[in-house]
Design a protein around this motif. Structure first.
Motif, PDB file in Angstrom:
ATOM      1  N   GLU A  57      97.217  -9.733 119.036  1.00 15.26           N
ATOM      2  CA  GLU A  57      96.685  -9.589 120.393  1.00 15.26           C
ATOM      3  C   GLU A  57      96.636 -10.945 121.110  1.00 15.26           C
ATOM      4  N   ALA A  58      96.243 -11.990 120.395  1.00 17.43           N
ATOM      5  CA  ALA A  58      96.171 -13.327 120.987  1.00 17.43           C
ATOM      6  C   ALA A  58      97.556 -13.856 121.331  1.00 17.43           C
ATOM      7  N   ILE A  59      98.534 -13.592 120.453  1.00 16.79           N
ATOM      8  CA  ILE A  59      99.911 -14.040 120.701  1.00 16.79           C
ATOM      9  C   ILE A  59     100.464 -13.364 121.950  1.00 16.79           C
ATOM     10  N   GLN A  60     100.244 -12.065 122.074  1.00 24.03           N
ATOM     11  CA  GLN A  60     100.746 -11.343 123.239  1.00 24.03           C
ATOM     12  C   GLN A  60     100.090 -11.819 124.523  1.00 24.03           C
ATOM     13  N   ALA A  61      98.792 -12.126 124.454  1.00 23.71           N
ATOM     14  CA  ALA A  61      98.085 -12.624 125.627  1.00 23.71           C
ATOM     15  C   ALA A  61      98.643 -13.972 126.064  1.00 23.71           C
ATOM     16  N   GLU A  62      98.984 -14.817 125.105  1.00 20.45           N
ATOM     17  CA  GLU A  62      99.557 -16.131 125.434  1.00 20.45           C
ATOM     18  C   GLU A  62     100.951 -15.977 126.045  1.00 20.45           C
ATOM     19  N   LEU A  63     101.763 -15.061 125.482  1.00 20.39           N
ATOM     20  CA  LEU A  63     103.103 -14.833 126.034  1.00 20.39           C
ATOM     21  C   LEU A  63     103.022 -14.296 127.458  1.00 20.39           C
ATOM     22  N   ASN A  64     102.088 -13.398 127.703  1.00 16.25           N
ATOM     23  CA  ASN A  64     101.910 -12.860 129.060  1.00 16.25           C
ATOM     24  C   ASN A  64     101.529 -13.969 130.036  1.00 16.25           C
ATOM     25  N   SER A  65     100.691 -14.878 129.571  1.00 12.20           N
ATOM     26  CA  SER A  65     100.274 -15.992 130.423  1.00 12.20           C
ATOM     27  C   SER A  65     101.446 -16.910 130.743  1.00 12.20           C
ATOM     28  N   LEU A  66     102.296 -17.176 129.750  1.00 11.33           N
ATOM     29  CA  LEU A  66     103.465 -18.036 129.970  1.00 11.33           C
ATOM     30  C   LEU A  66     104.449 -17.395 130.947  1.00 11.33           C
ATOM     31  N   LEU A  67     104.633 -16.077 130.817  1.00  7.80           N
ATOM     32  CA  LEU A  67     105.530 -15.375 131.733  1.00  7.80           C
ATOM     33  C   LEU A  67     104.987 -15.376 133.154  1.00  7.80           C
ATOM     34  N   LYS A  68     103.688 -15.175 133.288  1.00  5.75           N
ATOM     35  CA  LYS A  68     103.054 -15.150 134.605  1.00  5.75           C
ATOM     36  C   LYS A  68     103.207 -16.494 135.309  1.00  5.75           C
ATOM     37  N   ARG A  69     103.096 -17.578 134.542  1.00  2.52           N
ATOM     38  CA  ARG A  69     103.200 -18.917 135.119  1.00  2.52           C
ATOM     39  C   ARG A  69     104.644 -19.404 135.233  1.00  2.52           C
ATOM     40  N   GLU A  70     105.580 -18.551 134.812  1.00  5.91           N
ATOM     41  CA  GLU A  70     107.011 -18.887 134.889  1.00  5.91           C
ATOM     42  C   GLU A  70     107.304 -20.218 134.194  1.00  5.91           C
ATOM     43  N   VAL A  71     106.736 -20.332 132.996  1.00  4.04           N
ATOM     44  CA  VAL A  71     106.934 -21.554 132.215  1.00  4.04           C
ATOM     45  C   VAL A  71     108.386 -21.704 131.785  1.00  4.04           C
ATOM     46  N   PHE A  72     109.003 -20.584 131.397  1.00  2.00           N
ATOM     47  CA  PHE A  72     110.385 -20.625 130.912  1.00  2.00           C
ATOM     48  C   PHE A  72     111.357 -20.264 132.029  1.00  2.00           C
ATOM     49  N   GLY A  73     112.328 -21.148 132.255  1.00  3.14           N
ATOM     50  CA  GLY A  73     113.353 -20.900 133.258  1.00  3.14           C
ATOM     51  C   GLY A  73     114.576 -20.264 132.625  1.00  3.14           C
ATOM     52  N   PRO A  74     115.689 -20.227 133.352  1.00  2.00           N
ATOM     53  CA  PRO A  74     116.925 -19.639 132.803  1.00  2.00           C
ATOM     54  C   PRO A  74     117.450 -20.472 131.631  1.00  2.00           C
ATOM     55  N   ILE A  75     118.129 -19.803 130.714  1.00  2.00           N
ATOM     56  CA  ILE A  75     118.700 -20.480 129.545  1.00  2.00           C
ATOM     57  C   ILE A  75     119.941 -21.256 129.976  1.00  2.00           C
ATOM     58  N   VAL A  76     119.975 -22.525 129.615  1.00  2.00           N
ATOM     59  CA  VAL A  76     121.111 -23.379 129.976  1.00  2.00           C
ATOM     60  C   VAL A  76     121.619 -24.096 128.730  1.00  2.00           C
ATOM     61  N   GLN A  77     122.856 -24.567 128.810  1.00  2.00           N
ATOM     62  CA  GLN A  77     123.459 -25.307 127.711  1.00  2.00           C
ATOM     63  C   GLN A  77     122.830 -26.697 127.617  1.00  2.00           C
ATOM     64  N   THR A  78     122.450 -27.093 126.413  1.00  2.00           N
ATOM     65  CA  THR A  78     121.865 -28.415 126.226  1.00  2.00           C
ATOM     66  C   THR A  78     122.922 -29.489 126.421  1.00  2.00           C
ATOM     67  N   PRO A  79     122.685 -30.432 127.318  1.00  2.00           N
ATOM     68  CA  PRO A  79     123.674 -31.503 127.551  1.00  2.00           C
ATOM     69  C   PRO A  79     123.915 -32.312 126.282  1.00  2.00           C
ATOM     70  N   GLU A  80     125.096 -32.845 126.156  1.00  2.00           N
ATOM     71  CA  GLU A  80     125.450 -33.635 124.985  1.00  2.00           C
ATOM     72  C   GLU A  80     124.586 -34.899 124.914  1.00  2.00           C
ATOM     73  N   GLY A  81     124.073 -35.168 123.728  1.00  2.00           N
ATOM     74  CA  GLY A  81     123.257 -36.365 123.532  1.00  2.00           C
ATOM     75  C   GLY A  81     121.789 -36.189 123.890  1.00  2.00           C
ATOM     76  N   VAL A  82     121.413 -34.972 124.318  1.00  2.00           N
ATOM     77  CA  VAL A  82     120.018 -34.710 124.683  1.00  2.00           C
ATOM     78  C   VAL A  82     119.355 -33.904 123.572  1.00  2.00           C
ATOM     79  N   MET A  83     118.206 -34.359 123.125  1.00  2.00           N
ATOM     80  CA  MET A  83     117.458 -33.668 122.079  1.00  2.00           C
ATOM     81  C   MET A  83     116.350 -32.835 122.724  1.00  2.00           C
ATOM     82  N   PRO A  84     116.396 -31.516 122.608  1.00  2.61           N
ATOM     83  CA  PRO A  84     115.348 -30.666 123.211  1.00  2.61           C
ATOM     84  C   PRO A  84     113.983 -30.947 122.587  1.00  2.61           C
TER      85      PRO A  84
END
Length: 414
Positions: free
Chosen positions: A33-60
């Protein structure tokens, strides 16, 4: 914000480190229940944007769940929390109007709960009484006592026995030749750490005792371990004791300084204690061994006053900042009285550094107090040794004297 490693937990079940560990626990539904509540909060705040290719030489930047069971002042679990970045409860200190305004702003920006007045934080318990506030650590002390199997021990009235003037009879003397040291199975270091946390936060009454016992952490003997157990039994009888800050008191800053010289085994030991009260309750204290070898009791007292003066300058700056923000009168209008019981020391400080036969070996920096006194920030005054509250940080005292000072520095029972 991390809790101190010395706040001992009596909960044998540790926090899960990964989701898979959560799934195998009996309390998995609450974690889910706590995990789902946190995921809902992240989605609401639009924390995650579109998936993009990691540029060469960049460490996520890495990502990791943190699983925390939030507890109240009684060590009861009140909710399960899941956070990507661990941010603990936030304490706000303002006027009532400013608190309301700030809380409303934060609620609009973040998903948060207003828990009201702070009652429990980092092991501190805060009791909001009609005539003031009592800060104590009774829950933490109970956990410490239970951890060392002394939660049902007979309580004692003082944190340590009165030290004998006979060095050979002093139970806190260093290890003697041929005397056996404790093995790793005796939790001496763990006990010292737990007690140090208490002494540094809300229990100045045990500061001298634990500072003395901590010196033997590398080679403790049975005598020293008995001293630790004596201290724990004192806490057993004063579990709910803490610092009481009355809401109607004179907010004047007052300091005390003291230093003593002991003969421990074949070495001379210099001990100093400083204490500052505001509204007749302790706000800053220290019980330490002097690192500089003084040549006389007068020299030792000058060093102690120097350390007290440095602390006084810092405290006055903090109080001045608070008073300015609250629209109160400046502390600069009121000097701070610093009490000392050595008359010769006070005379020397008032006169400043003089390169005479008795003082030429003392570094001029230790007469810093003289300059502060000239500026009108502090005034060093003499006090009778029996009334010097810093005595509690430099020596073991008789029960009646000890209890008198404990009460005078603002310590009360719940």
């Amino acid at each position: 914000m991390m809790r101190s490693q010395y706040i001992i937990s009596n909960d044998h079940e540790t926090e899960p480190q990964i989701v898979e560990q959560c799934r195998r626990r009996n309390d998995w539904p609450k974690w889910k229940e706590a995990i789902q509540a946190e995921l809902n909060s992240l989605l609401k705040r639009e924390v995650f944007g579109p998936i993009v290719q990691t540029p060469e030489g960049v460490m996520p930047v890495g990502y990791k769940w943190v699983f925390v069971r939030k507890r109240n002042e009684k060590n009861e679990i009140i909710r399960f929390a899941i956070v990507a970045v661990y941010v603990d409860d936030l304490n706000l200190l303002r006027t009532p109007e400013e608190l309301t305004k700030t809380a409303d702003y934060l609620k609009n920006e973040f998903e948060m709960k207003d828990l009201g007045k702070t009652k429990f934080c980092l092991g501190f318990q805060i009791e909001h009484l009609l005539n003031g506030i009592l800060v104590h650590q009774s829950t933490n002390i109970e956990k410490v006592l239970k951890h060392f199997h002394l939660n049902k021990a007979h309580p004692l009235s003082t944190p340590m026995v009165v030290r004998s003037l006979d060095v050979k009879k002093n139970p806190f003397r260093p290890q003697e030749v041929g005397e056996e040291t404790l093995g790793p199975e005796v939790p001496y270091l763990s006990a010292i750490g737990a007690l140090m946390y208490l002494a540094n936060c809300t229990r100045p009454d045990i500061a001298f005792s634990i500072n003395l016992l901590a010196r033997y952490s590398s080679i403790p003997t049975l005598r020293h371990w008995n001293g630790v157990k004596h201290l724990l039994r004192y806490l057993r009888g004063t579990t709910d004791m803490g610092l009481f800050y009355p809401n109607k008191s004179n907010p004047q800053l007052v300091g005390y300084a003291n230093a003593v010289i002991f003969l421990i085994h074949t070495k001379v030991d210099h001990k100093q204690g400083i204490l500052f009260t505001c509204g007749n309750t302790t706000i800053s204290w220290r019980s330490v061994k002097q690192t500089i070898s003084a040549t006389s009791s007068n020299h030792s007292e000058i060093i102690a006053i120097h350390e007290a003066s440095r602390e006084c300058v810092w405290l006055r700056s903090v109080i001045q900042h608070i008073r300015e923000k609250c629209g109160l009168s400046s502390i600069k209008d009121n000097l701070t009285i610093l009490y000392e019981d050595n008359a010769a020391c006070i005379t020397q400080i008032r006169g400043g550094y003089i390169k005479g036969d008795r003082t030429k070996h003392i570094s001029p920096k230790f007469f810093y107090t003289h300059e502060i006194q000239k500026s009108g920030d502090i005034d060093v005054k003499q006090i009778r040794s029996s009334e010097n509250l810093a005595d509690i940080f430099t020596k073991s005292l008789l029960t009646t004297t000890f209890k008198k000072i404990v009460h005078s520095i603002g310590m009360r029972r719940l």
